[in-house]
Design an enzyme around this catalytic site. Structure first.
Site, short mmCIF file in Angstrom:
data_model
loop_
_atom_site.label_atom_id
_atom_site.label_comp_id
_atom_site.label_asym_id
_atom_site.label_seq_id
_atom_site.Cartn_x
_atom_site.Cartn_y
_atom_site.Cartn_z
N GLU A 111 8.63 -0.74 10.64
CA GLU A 111 9.57 -1.94 9.95
C GLU A 111 10.37 -1.33 8.84
O GLU A 111 9.90 -0.13 8.37
CB GLU A 111 8.62 -3.26 9.42
CG GLU A 111 7.47 -2.50 8.54
CD GLU A 111 6.32 -3.69 8.57
OE1 GLU A 111 6.25 -4.21 9.16
OE2 GLU A 111 5.76 -3.71 7.56
N CYS A 124 14.40 -0.25 2.69
CA CYS A 124 13.26 0.24 2.45
C CYS A 124 12.91 0.84 3.89
O CYS A 124 12.86 -0.02 4.75
CB CYS A 124 12.16 -0.82 1.87
SG CYS A 124 10.45 -0.32 2.16
N CYS A 131 -0.76 4.41 8.77
CA CYS A 131 -1.02 5.18 7.82
C CYS A 131 -2.39 5.86 7.78
O CYS A 131 -3.10 5.07 7.89
CB CYS A 131 -0.46 4.53 6.46
SG CYS A 131 -0.47 5.58 5.00
N CYS A 135 -5.27 2.61 2.00
CA CYS A 135 -5.49 1.86 0.76
C CYS A 135 -6.19 0.60 1.35
O CYS A 135 -5.32 -0.22 2.30
CB CYS A 135 -4.10 1.78 0.17
SG CYS A 135 -3.51 3.19 -0.36
N CYS A 138 -3.73 -2.91 1.72
CA CYS A 138 -2.49 -2.53 2.35
C CYS A 138 -2.71 -2.85 3.86
O CYS A 138 -3.44 -2.36 4.51
CB CYS A 138 -1.91 -1.11 2.15
SG CYS A 138 -0.68 -0.82 3.37
N CYS A 357 4.12 -3.84 2.71
CA CYS A 357 4.38 -2.81 3.76
C CYS A 357 3.32 -3.26 4.73
O CYS A 357 2.07 -3.58 4.60
CB CYS A 357 4.14 -1.56 3.12
SG CYS A 357 2.39 -0.73 2.84
S1 SF4 Z 1 -0.21 1.42 0.38
FE1 SF4 Z 1 -0.41 1.44 2.58
S2 SF4 Z 1 1.38 2.57 3.68
FE2 SF4 Z 1 1.35 3.24 1.14
S3 SF4 Z 1 -0.24 5.20 1.14
FE3 SF4 Z 1 -1.46 3.39 1.02
S4 SF4 Z 1 -2.32 3.03 3.06
FE4 SF4 Z 1 -0.42 4.00 3.32
#
Ligand code: SF4
Length: 366
Positions: A111, A124, A131, A135, A138, A357
């Site tokens: 995206e 962006c 990923c 996190c 997220c 995100c």
């Molecule tokens: S916030 Fe999301 S996209 Fe960014 S590093 Fe952490 S897990 Fe990865």
């Protein structure tokens, strides 16, 4: 003019890193032309057609390319264009944000978001499919990691946003780029840097390097390399916790690269680049939004050229957390300000289009 197969070019130039016309830096494009025994003087009009006119599939409409070179570019043996199709587009109610879900031939999806105001539009961009950083709050982290994006795929996202901007807001153009979409950009360092070097090339979209921000959750090897990269892009570091114990619960890579080492890398970046470091703090009600958290954050950053961005949490389905109310956000910010650190509360613009995100893709899947 030699009609080598594209496999020959890639074997000679990119080894195991396949790329496309959008993903070629100017010097790499000149090298490709040389290999094909095309005069490298043609690199400039080709680069302009791809990176400035954004002709995409319509190479035949490009101006300034001589017909024989045009025929070579359109032949099967030349460098392919990036294939990226629009799957979904969501404009926000306020009209300022448009979020795009883009699909690639292997069915991977990423995206990209257009944000901003007239005269200040920002793209962006994503750097990875999913990923690996995990996190907990997220949506992208909750998906896991699929693969890195190529240079061409990162550049093509910016092209898509710029084309849509030109279509929906005639006379406007992209002024800023933030690498804050899906993925950890410093975990995909070379393609990300190549893409940004292309997007900041004054023969292309000519985005000012100071108007490019790279967001990291604390991937220290990447911060160290960024500090030594020739161009000076802004560094934005996501903190979210002022102790290893607190931060490690939200950001698992803190166990690999603890806070003291991360802040040391940030100080080195700031010193080598003579640049301010931007720190992001996602405010989560009852988790990291107290006066004590604010005080300890301010202490950690004392003496550094730093700016704190406070971001009330964008709730995701996979994380049981909420944003604090406005009064708590203001109280937290006041403590940061009183310590002498500049700070901004980032508006959660585009929350109605799931602009946190990974959220649009997560929502499409459900
Ligand atoms: S916030 Fe999301 S996209 Fe960014 S590093 Fe952490 S897990 Fe990865």
């Amino acid at each position: 003019m030699r009609w080598l197969s594209s496999a020959d070019y890639f074997a000679r130039l990119f080894m195991n890193a396949p790329n496309t016309l959008e993903g070629l830096r100017f010097a790499a494009l000149e090298a490709v032309l040389q290999l094909a025994e095309v005069n490298p003087v043609h690199a400039r009009p080709i680069f302009s057609a791809v990176q400035r006119q954004l002709v995409g599939e319509g190479l035949s409409t490009a101006t300034g390319i001589l017909p024989p070179v045009q025929r070579w570019l359109e032949s099967d043996t030349a460098i392919p264009l990036t294939k990226m199709a629009l799957v979904d587009e969501t404009p926000s109610a306020d009209g300022f944000t448009r979020k795009y879900l883009l699909s690639m031939p292997d069915r991977a999806e990423v995206e990209s978001v257009q944000m901003g105001f007239p005269g200040r539009f920002t793209a962006c961009l994503s750097s990875q499919v999913g990923c690996a950083m995990g996190c907990v709050f997220c949506a992208t982290g909750q998906m896991g990691f699929s693969r890195n994006l190529t240079t061409g795929e990162i550049v093509a996202q910016a092209h898509h946003v710029e084309r849509e901007l030109r279509r929906t807001n005639p006379g406007e153009r992209l002024r800023n780029i933030v690498m804050m979409g899906m993925g950890e950009p410093l975990h995909n360092f070379e393609p990300t840097m190549e893409a940004l070097d292309i997007l900041t090339d004054n023969r292309g979209l000519n985005i000012g390097p100071a108007r490019v921000a790279i967001s990291t959750v604390g991937y220290i090897p990447g911060i160290q390399k960024l500090a030594r990269h020739p161009k000076r892009y802004s560094l934005a570091v996501s903190l979210h916790g002022a102790s290893d114990e607190e931060r490690g619960k939200l950001v698992p890579i803190n166990k690999r690269w603890p806070l003291s080492e991360l802040l040391e890398a940030c100080r080195e970046y700031s010193a080598l680049k003579r640049a301010r470091v931007f720190f992001a703090w996602t405010l989560i009600r009852g988790v990291n939004d107290s006066d004590d958290h604010a005080q300890r954050l301010a202490e950690r950053l004392q003496g550094m050229d730093a700016h704190v961005n406070l971001i009330p949490l964008n709730a995701t389905e996979g994380f049981d957390g909420q944003a604090p109310d406005d009064a708590r956000v203001r109280a937290f910010q006041q403590i940061i300000q009183n310590s002498g650190l500049p700070s901004t509360v980032r508006q959660r613009r585009g929350i109605d289009v799931a602009a946190g995100c990974g959220q649009l893709k997560a929502r499409k899947k459900s």
